[in-house]
Scaffold this active site. Structure first.
Site, PDB file in Angstrom:
ATOM      1  N   TRP A 105     -14.818  23.405 -16.307  1.00 41.25           N
ATOM      2  CA  TRP A 105     -15.419  22.216 -16.913  1.00 41.25           C
ATOM      3  C   TRP A 105     -14.980  20.955 -16.189  1.00 41.25           C
ATOM      4  CZ3 TRP A 105     -19.548  23.377 -19.182  1.00 41.25           C
ATOM      5  CH2 TRP A 105     -19.655  24.504 -20.013  1.00 41.25           C
ATOM      6  N   ASP A 175     -11.497  15.224 -21.815  1.00 45.16           N
ATOM      7  CA  ASP A 175     -12.424  16.159 -22.446  1.00 45.16           C
ATOM      8  C   ASP A 175     -11.592  17.022 -23.394  1.00 45.16           C
ATOM      9  OD1 ASP A 175     -14.103  18.233 -23.148  1.00 45.16           O
ATOM     10  OD2 ASP A 175     -14.685  18.757 -21.096  1.00 45.16           O
ATOM     11  N   LYS A 199     -17.387  23.443 -30.825  1.00 41.31           N
ATOM     12  CA  LYS A 199     -16.223  24.283 -30.613  1.00 41.31           C
ATOM     13  C   LYS A 199     -15.312  24.245 -31.839  1.00 41.31           C
ATOM     14  CE  LYS A 199     -17.631  24.998 -26.397  1.00 41.31           C
ATOM     15  NZ  LYS A 199     -17.293  24.209 -25.216  1.00 41.31           N
TER      16      LYS A 199
HETATM   17  C1  LIG Z   1     -17.968  23.798 -23.991  1.00 35.55           C
HETATM   18  C2  LIG Z   1     -17.323  22.817 -23.147  1.00 35.55           C
HETATM   19  C3  LIG Z   1     -18.057  21.869 -22.406  1.00 35.55           C
HETATM   20  C4  LIG Z   1     -19.575  21.856 -22.384  1.00 35.55           C
HETATM   21  O1  LIG Z   1     -20.052  21.522 -23.626  1.00 35.55           O
HETATM   22  P1  LIG Z   1     -21.614  21.278 -23.937  1.00 35.55           P
HETATM   23  O2  LIG Z   1     -21.558  20.630 -25.276  1.00 35.55           O
HETATM   24  O3  LIG Z   1     -22.263  22.616 -23.945  1.00 35.55           O
HETATM   25  O4  LIG Z   1     -22.158  20.385 -22.890  1.00 35.55           O
HETATM   26  C5  LIG Z   1     -17.354  20.949 -21.670  1.00 35.55           C
HETATM   27  N1  LIG Z   1     -16.007  20.922 -21.658  1.00 35.55           N
HETATM   28  C6  LIG Z   1     -15.278  21.822 -22.345  1.00 35.55           C
HETATM   29  C7  LIG Z   1     -13.781  21.753 -22.280  1.00 35.55           C
HETATM   30  C8  LIG Z   1     -15.906  22.786 -23.117  1.00 35.55           C
HETATM   31  O5  LIG Z   1     -15.162  23.668 -23.804  1.00 35.55           O
END
Ligand SMILES: *Cc1c(COP(=O)(O)O)cnc(C)c1O
Length: 363
Positions: A105, A175, A199
């Site tokens: 990511w 993030d 998540k």
């Molecule tokens: C799932 C995830 C993403 C991508 O998320 P989307 O909402 O599908 O764009 C980005 N960073 C991390 C750490 C993730 O777990």
């Protein structure tokens, strides 16, 4: 067809939601608190909805101890849109930003940011298969950088920052898609924190951005209107139709979480769940976890039974027992148990019980 009872879903996302939240949502689905309609059918400009989004924000602020100089934005586009919005909005100074690469990511975020400015990779654990989080300190970051970027929890590789890095000046952008509200952090150490809701927080379709107010208003003149943080901050996340139902469900998650003792109580439970699972893996002769011990994720437990064939059998047999989505990310293989906030202790207990039996049958 269908399951007569709920199963334990170890998916990395979308993932489990607290059962009492689902019950509340069910009870209000046709007629939300006497309004005569579902929240899905409600104008986002109505008094009732204004209260829903207002309470959601207030509860999130309380849970994370956010001071007044931080704005909470409820956006769409997933974490992925933030890969673009962050550089578009924040690179207006020197045009430089420094990224730490701790997983796929972060790689994607850095690649996207490269379209907007001078992006430097400060440290990376790619050579070690992203099995650890590199140590970084203030000296690693360019003092003139517009921001420094990290991924707090690495969903795919099962690692996390066990501390908040010092940048020596540039605002820290993180993030935290797979960890927001899983453990206490001092939000004021960050310039911007964001998470896709699916998540650990609520349904897909909602992204939460927490941003220090002085970082708002730096987007270029020609920035697409939806991508300017100022537009969302000035309108209370109501510039256009927000993901209204997803915000409502996330708000119910926040409310229940406060009732249960907030982030401190949740963190204590999360640590118990993670200790139980890692403790069992470490003591077993069959399973192993590749992530460096100090950097282990509390949310995503990545492990293997030692061979591809055994891992495949494990995932299939677990599924028959109602323990689903234990396969690792397609880029990594093996197993991954995502044990987010809503996974009950009983779910981890059931998983460990299954793992014990599988080990006996396989050795
Ligand atoms: C799932 C995830 C993403 C991508 O998320 P989307 O909402 O599908 O764009 C980005 N960073 C991390 C750490 C993730 O777990």
């Amino acid at each position: 067809m269908g399951f007569s009872k709920r199963i334990y879903n170890f998916s990395a996302g979308p993932s489990m939601l607290p059962e009492d939240v689902l019950e509340d949502v069910r009870d209000g689905l046709l007629n939300y608190r006497g309004s005569g309609m579902s929240v899905m059918e409600m104008s986002h400009r109505s008094k009732t909805y204004e209260r829903i989004i207002g309470e959601a924000e207030a509860d999130l602020r309380a849970l994370m101890n956010l001071p007044e100089n931080y704005a909470v934005l409820f956006l769409q586009g997933g974490a992925t849109l933030q890969f673009s919005m962050i550089p578009l909005n924040l690179l207006g100074g020197s045009g430089m930003a420094d990224y730490v690469i701790t997983g796929s990511w972060a790689e994607k975020a850095a690649r996207e940011a490269g379209k907007f400015g001078d992006i430097r990779v400060v440290a990376s654990s790619k050579d070690g298969g992203f099995s650890y989080v590199p140590t970084v300190s203030a000296n690693d970051f360019r003092p003139g950088a517009d921001y420094a970027y990290i991924t707090m929890n690495n969903t795919i590789h099962g690692t996390r920052y066990p501390y908040v890095p010092e940048t020596g000046g540039p605002p820290l952008v993180a993030d935290w898609s797979s960890g927001m509200l899983s453990e206490a952090v001092d939000a004021t150490r960050f310039g911007l924190l964001y998470a896709g809701a699916q998540k650990n927080i609520g349904p897909a379709g909602l992204t939460i951005v927490i941003i220090r107010k002085d970082l708002i208003g730096r987007a270029p003149e020609n920035a697409p209107i939806y991508m300017d943080y100022r537009v969302h901050a000035d309108s209370g996340s109501m510039y256009n139709t927000p993901p209204a139902f997803a915000i409502y469900v996330a708000g119910e998650v926040f409310r229940r979480m406060r009732e249960r003792g907030g982030v401190a109580a949740q963190e204590a439970l999360n640590r118990r769940k993670a200790d139980m699972l890692y403790g069992f893996i470490d003591a077993s002769r069959l399973y192993s976890a590749p992530a460096r011990r100090e950097d282990r994720s509390l949310m995503n437990v990545v492990f293997t039974a030692g061979s591809e064939a055994l891992d495949r059998r494990f995932v299939a047999e677990a599924e028959e027992k109602g323990l689903i989505a234990l396969n690792g990310h397609r880029s990594v293989g093996g197993m991954r148990a995502s044990i987010y906030n809503a996974m009950p202790l009983e779910g981890v207990d059931a998983l460990v019980g299954f793992m014990e039996g599988f080990e006996k049958r396989s050795l």
